[in-house]
Design an enzyme around this catalytic site. Structure first.
Site, short mmCIF file in Angstrom:
data_model
loop_
_atom_site.label_atom_id
_atom_site.label_comp_id
_atom_site.label_asym_id
_atom_site.label_seq_id
_atom_site.Cartn_x
_atom_site.Cartn_y
_atom_site.Cartn_z
N SER A 56 3.63 104.14 29.29
CA SER A 56 4.36 103.21 28.42
C SER A 56 5.60 103.87 27.85
O SER A 56 5.61 105.08 27.60
CB SER A 56 3.41 102.80 27.30
N LYS A 63 -1.57 107.63 25.66
CA LYS A 63 -0.73 107.63 26.87
C LYS A 63 -0.06 109.00 27.03
O LYS A 63 0.01 109.55 28.13
CB LYS A 63 0.33 106.52 26.79
N TYR A 113 -2.71 104.66 19.94
CA TYR A 113 -2.61 104.11 21.30
C TYR A 113 -1.55 104.89 22.11
O TYR A 113 -1.82 105.37 23.22
CB TYR A 113 -2.27 102.62 21.27
#
Ligand code: NAD
Ligand code: WQD
Length: 357
Positions: A133, A162, A158
């Protein structure tokens, strides 16, 4: 026939996964999809999104309800199917929830990935496309953002999952040259398949702009809250690089093609359009193409939001031979078609089925 025939798609019942499955089938791949339905709809026959993907393409998908945290279950799927490459979408992705439940996110996203990599290695499968992302970049130091922009200054859990996974992939590919991995850093995926048959229908609470905008236009929510009008942008609202989910899907086929032809070990690519669009601009285009009215309420900035972000897409163009084709108008029209054809999302049935491998 593509060189990689059998593609295992984790999180295949989800938003991006289901669109990518359509593109994979159309490109001639065989798809084995798995999902545990934590954030996608399940019906009596499995995944309605994947059944509709079969309808769109006229091709069959092998589907398993399976959880990446359940190693024996995933192992059994690899025992049963020869897998040429894995596209790993499965993850939890809600920024707010990740701050409240960090362990849930670290367990699902990090442990899920670790399990998958170990099972792949034990089955001699070393090829992977990973869903990363633009969030790994944090607050941009320069625009447009190139793949060499520093990563890691991220304030939400979150995004850190990643980033940690990307670091793990660096260590893995440095230690063992059998691995051949592409990490795709998506910017802001929106839109839906032009048929209106598949689209975004999360089962968890969502806070993203496009689905919220559509809910307001449908009259299901009273007003769209615009977070911040004092950013250092031409109209004061936040700028993002929105990318049509079908363009994103074709980026995965391009990544598979590169992996199947070249041993690159580990490469990272931005998937975006290269153009920034503000909240106000997106709302204006949405209202114009859909003829729907979207009442707005202006409030302060949302905590943790960045002001502006868009991708430098030249590396993906050069090395993947990929670039986006679809406009912001098409993103809005296609998302609206999906929403109006399916105002309540996919049909939801109550009876749960276990699909045992
Ligand atoms: P999504 O929630 O619609 O799809 C993810 C799917 O994975 C869901 O169907 C969920 O049920 C499944 N899943 C989650 N944990 C699982 C597990 N342990 N085992 C099996 N299945 C599991 O999300 P999406 O928007 O399609 O995103 C796909 C990927 O792309 C994710 O990794 C996400 O982090 C990444 N991504 C998404 C965006 C975005 O804005 N949508 C942007 C950048 C990156
Ligand atoms: C876009 C713009 C908001 C909702 C998130 C994740 C990120 C990545 C992409 C997965 C911003 C504004 C939004 C609303 C608004 N996902 N907005 N009113 O913030 O770029 O990033 O999705 O990897 O990790 O954090 O996307 O769609 O939430 O917001 O004004 O009701 O719309 O402030 O400027 P974002 P978004």
């Amino acid at each position: 026939m593509p060189r990689f025939k059998n593609i295992l798609v984790t999180g295949g019942a989800g938003y991006i996964g289901s669109h990518c499955v359509v593109t994979l089938l159309e490109a001639g791949h065989e798809v084995i999809a798995i999902d545990n339905f934590t954030n996608s709809v399940e019906d009596e026959d499995g995944s309605p999104a994947l059944q509709r993907a079969e309808k769109i393409t006229g091709k069959k998908i092998t589907f398993y309800k399976a959880d990446l945290l359940d190693k024996p279950q995933i192992n059994a799927i690899f025992d049963k199917h020869p897998v040429d490459c894995v596209i790993h979408f499965a993850a939890l992705k809600a920024v707010g929830e990740s701050m409240q439940q960090p362990l849930l996110y670290y367990q699902n996203n990090l442990l899920g990935m670790l399990n998958l990599l170990e099972i792949m290695r034990s089955h001699n499968c070393y090829q992977m496309v990973f869903s990363s992302s633009c969030t790994v970049y944090g607050e941009p130091e320069h625009l447009p953002i190139t793949e060499t922009h520093p990563t890691g200054s991220i304030t939400n859990v979150y995004g850190r999952t990643k980033y940690f996974i990307e670091e793990m992939l660096k260590d893995l590919s440095a230690a063992d040259d059998k691995w051949n991995i592409i990490s795709l850093r998506y910017f802001n995926p929106v839109g839906a398949h032009p048929s209106g048959l598949i689209g975004e229908d999360p089962t968890k609470e969502f806070t993203n702009l496009m689905p919220f905008l559509a809910q307001v236009a449908l009259g299901k929510k009273p007003v769209l809250t615009v977070f911040g009008t004092d950013y250092n942008t031409p109209d004061g609202t936040g700028i993002r690089d929105y990318i049509h989910v079908m363009d994103l899907a074709s980026g995965h086929v391009a990544a598979l093609n590169l992996l199947s032809q070249t041993h690159i070990r580990l490469k990272v690519y931005n998937l975006g359009t290269g153009k920034g669009v503000s909240v106000k601009e997106l709302v204006n285009v949405f209202e114009r193409v859909t003829k729907a009215k979207v009442p707005l309420k202006y409030v302060d900035r949302r905590l943790g939001d960045i002001s502006a972000m868009w991708a430098d897409t030249s590396l993906a163009k050069e090395e993947l031979g990929w670039s986006t084709q679809l406009t912001i108008e098409e993103m809005c029209t296609d998302f609206w078609r999906w929403q109006t054809m399916n105002p309540d999302g996919y049909p939801k049935k109550t009876k749960k089925t276990e699909i045992v491998v």
